[in-house]
Design a protein around this motif. Structure first.
Motif, short mmCIF file in Angstrom:
data_model
loop_
_atom_site.label_atom_id
_atom_site.label_comp_id
_atom_site.label_asym_id
_atom_site.label_seq_id
_atom_site.Cartn_x
_atom_site.Cartn_y
_atom_site.Cartn_z
N PRO A 46 50.29 16.16 27.25
CA PRO A 46 50.26 17.78 27.58
C PRO A 46 52.74 17.80 26.57
CG PRO A 46 51.26 16.67 29.72
CD PRO A 46 50.44 15.28 28.36
N GLU A 91 37.92 9.13 35.22
CA GLU A 91 37.18 9.25 36.05
C GLU A 91 35.83 10.00 35.73
OE1 GLU A 91 38.23 9.38 39.99
OE2 GLU A 91 40.29 9.98 39.41
N GLU A 143 45.79 7.17 43.84
CA GLU A 143 45.85 8.60 44.76
C GLU A 143 45.75 9.65 43.07
OE1 GLU A 143 46.72 8.24 49.57
OE2 GLU A 143 47.50 7.33 47.91
N SER A 144 46.02 10.57 43.30
CA SER A 144 45.59 11.83 42.55
C SER A 144 47.14 11.65 42.90
CB SER A 144 45.59 12.67 43.24
OG SER A 144 45.43 14.03 42.54
N GLY A 145 47.71 12.11 41.39
CA GLY A 145 49.22 12.23 41.15
C GLY A 145 49.85 11.32 40.91
N SER A 146 48.92 9.87 41.08
CA SER A 146 49.53 8.46 40.85
C SER A 146 49.90 8.17 39.44
CB SER A 146 49.13 7.47 41.41
OG SER A 146 47.43 7.25 40.61
N GLY A 147 49.25 9.34 38.44
CA GLY A 147 49.92 8.86 36.76
C GLY A 147 48.84 8.43 35.85
N LYS A 148 47.26 8.01 36.14
CA LYS A 148 46.84 7.07 35.66
C LYS A 148 46.27 8.10 34.66
CE LYS A 148 43.20 7.76 39.55
NZ LYS A 148 44.65 8.55 39.99
N SER A 149 45.74 9.28 34.51
CA SER A 149 45.11 10.33 32.91
C SER A 149 47.11 10.26 32.42
CB SER A 149 45.34 11.65 33.67
OG SER A 149 44.33 11.30 34.57
N LEU A 150 47.97 10.62 32.82
CA LEU A 150 49.14 10.65 32.00
C LEU A 150 49.01 8.85 30.97
CD1 LEU A 150 52.12 11.98 33.34
CD2 LEU A 150 50.55 13.20 31.72
N ILE A 154 57.70 11.05 35.48
CA ILE A 154 56.28 10.95 36.17
C ILE A 154 55.85 9.77 36.30
CG2 ILE A 154 54.32 11.95 35.65
CD1 ILE A 154 55.66 14.02 36.03
N PRO A 209 56.24 14.37 42.21
CA PRO A 209 57.75 14.16 41.62
C PRO A 209 59.08 14.09 41.79
CG PRO A 209 55.54 14.58 40.01
CD PRO A 209 55.25 15.25 41.85
N PHE A 235 58.75 15.12 32.45
CA PHE A 235 59.22 16.86 32.18
C PHE A 235 60.26 16.76 31.86
CE2 PHE A 235 54.91 14.76 33.48
CZ PHE A 235 53.78 15.92 31.61
N1 LIG Z 1 51.73 19.64 32.53
C1 LIG Z 1 52.65 19.23 33.09
N2 LIG Z 1 53.78 19.62 33.44
C2 LIG Z 1 54.00 18.68 35.09
N3 LIG Z 1 54.23 17.92 35.60
C3 LIG Z 1 52.70 17.06 35.18
C4 LIG Z 1 52.03 17.98 34.20
N4 LIG Z 1 50.90 16.97 34.08
C5 LIG Z 1 51.01 16.57 34.76
N5 LIG Z 1 52.41 16.21 35.61
C6 LIG Z 1 52.19 15.51 37.26
O1 LIG Z 1 52.49 14.16 36.45
C7 LIG Z 1 51.51 13.32 37.67
C8 LIG Z 1 50.81 12.74 37.32
O2 LIG Z 1 50.23 13.19 37.40
P1 LIG Z 1 47.78 12.72 36.65
O3 LIG Z 1 47.78 13.44 35.81
O4 LIG Z 1 48.67 12.16 35.15
O5 LIG Z 1 48.01 11.76 38.26
P2 LIG Z 1 47.04 10.73 37.99
O6 LIG Z 1 46.82 9.32 38.63
O7 LIG Z 1 45.49 11.22 36.65
O8 LIG Z 1 45.48 12.25 38.90
P3 LIG Z 1 44.28 12.59 39.12
O9 LIG Z 1 43.88 11.84 40.33
O10 LIG Z 1 44.68 13.87 40.19
O11 LIG Z 1 44.00 12.86 38.14
C9 LIG Z 1 51.58 14.60 38.72
O12 LIG Z 1 52.08 14.51 39.49
C10 LIG Z 1 51.14 16.04 38.22
O13 LIG Z 1 51.92 16.62 39.06
#
Ligand SMILES: Nc1ncnc2c1ncn2[C@@H]1O[C@H](COP(=O)(O)OP(=O)(O)OP(=O)(O)O)[C@@H](O)[C@H]1O
Ligand SMILES: [Mg+2]
Length: 338
Positions: free
Chosen positions: A60, A181, A43-50, A24, A279, A15
């Motif tokens: 995004p 999830e 855990e939350s924020g580990s990058g799974k969704s990305l 990320i 990040p 990003f």
């Molecule tokens: N649009 C964005 N702009 C900046 N950073 C982003 C954006 N979307 C996600 N991130 C960052 O990317 C990192 C990974 O996000 P991601 O959504 O992939 O996590 P996740 O593992 O799916 O978490 P969760 O369990 O909360 O769904 C996070 O630190 C988040 O802050």
């Protein structure tokens, strides 16, 4: 061995401005075999969704892919023209999101929504579509589906809406179902039912599944193999049984201690001390090092590579590395640090 259905290699996502990017995802490797169910945990924020959004080419707008390749059945998804992607989504890969209410259209009947998914990808007459809608509603366990065809999403309970979401996702027999999830918003009983359903769907249709969850217990219910992510890195990859019996990464070990025991004995739930670093804040070394009980000097200097720990088992950790089989590059990095 046949090629995997999904083959993500060295995927990095950033990003921010190109001159000062925030990375990320760091070289993520992940495969899902034909018909295989793989769990993606962290855990939350580990990058799974990305990781899953990159696969669907739905990142995004502010994000960009800095490196890597995503192959689906031998096709390079990242080099397909944009106009080819709607065909991939839904027909080849389908996704189920966490919050069914926001993904369903509140003013369309259930039949219309499932039918629409079929229409987009398959050439079927109206009668054929209705027959298929009924067949899928039965498959996902909606009772008396004939009577529910004209119902709207708000007339269903949370668990039933999640079943409708799964029905839409499998309407066109996707090769790969990504569920991000899918049970987090549901209470425990409904969660168990939806996981049962995912298992049934997989058995009936042979679709491969990528199940994303922060909960190792959830993943163990459905998956054959688990990929553990921390702070944008894959840190471990193993068959479910191996992961539970012989976890190699201290982070996986921590996640396992946080899974409630199934014997009903109420234990205080363990939490890994500390939290995921924001990040861009870890400049060098293993991002888990600040929270790791096994930390060594090298951990703060250099990120270890994934190394083989057994059959189909890889982990990225200096502390549990078998030095006899470590690549020369890694040994050099460790010199003088034990
Ligand atoms: N649009 C964005 N702009 C900046 N950073 C982003 C954006 N979307 C996600 N991130 C960052 O990317 C990192 C990974 O996000 P991601 O959504 O992939 O996590 P996740 O593992 O799916 O978490 P969760 O369990 O909360 O769904 C996070 O630190 C988040 O802050
Ligand atoms: Mg997520």
């Amino acid at each position: 061995m046949t090629d995997p259905l999904l083959d993500i290699s060295d995927l990095s996502v950033e990003f921010g401005p190109k001159t000062n990017p925030i990375r990320i995802l760091h070289g993520v490797d992940l495969t899902v075999g034909q018909g295989e169910a793989v769990g993606l945990v962290g855990e939350s924020g580990s990058g799974k969704s990305l990781t899953s959004l990159a696969t669907m080419r739905l990142l995004p707008a502010a994000a960009r892919i800095a490196s890597g390749r995503i192959m689906l059945d031998g096709r390079d998804l990242l080099s397909l023209p944009d106009k080819a992607m709607p065909n991939v989504r839904g027909r080849d890969i389908s996704m189920i999101f966490q919050e069914p209410m926001s993904s369903l259209n509140p003013v369309m009947t259930i039949e219309a929504q499932i039918s629409e998914a079929i229409m987009l990808h398959q050439n079927k007459s109206k009668a054929e579509r209705r027959a298929r809608v009924l067949e899928i509603l039965r498959l996902v366990g909606i009772p008396d589906p004939e009577a529910r065809l004209g119902a709207y999403p708000h007339q269903f309970s949370g668990g039933m809406r999640q079943r409708v979401m799964i029905a839409i996702a499998i309407a066109c027999n996707p090769r790969l179902l990504i569920a991000d999830e899918p049970t987090t918003a549901l209470d425990v009983t409904i969660q168990a039912q939806v996981l049962d359903l995912l298992r049934d769907v997989r058995e009936e249709t042979g679709t491969a599944v990528l199940l994303i969850s922060h909960d190792l217990g959830v993943v163990a219910e459905v998956c054959d193999r688990v990929v553990v992510m921390y702070s944008g890195h894959v840190v471990e990859n193993a068959g479910v049984e191996t992961l539970f019996s012989d976890p190699q990464h201290p982070y996986t070990q921590g996640l396992l201690r946080a899974v409630p025991s199934l014997d009903g004995q109420e234990k205080r739930l363990y939490q890994i001390p500390g939290s995921v670093p924001p990040p861009g804040t870890i400049k060098a070394g293993c991002p888990f090092a600040p929270r790791c009980e096994m930390r060594m000097a090298v951990c703060e200097r250099q990120m270890p590579a994934l190394t083989i720990r057994g059959d189909g088992h890889q982990a990225a950790c200096w502390a549990t590395e078998d030095l006899a089989s470590a690549p020369a590059k890694q040994l050099k990095a460790m010199e003088g640090t034990s």
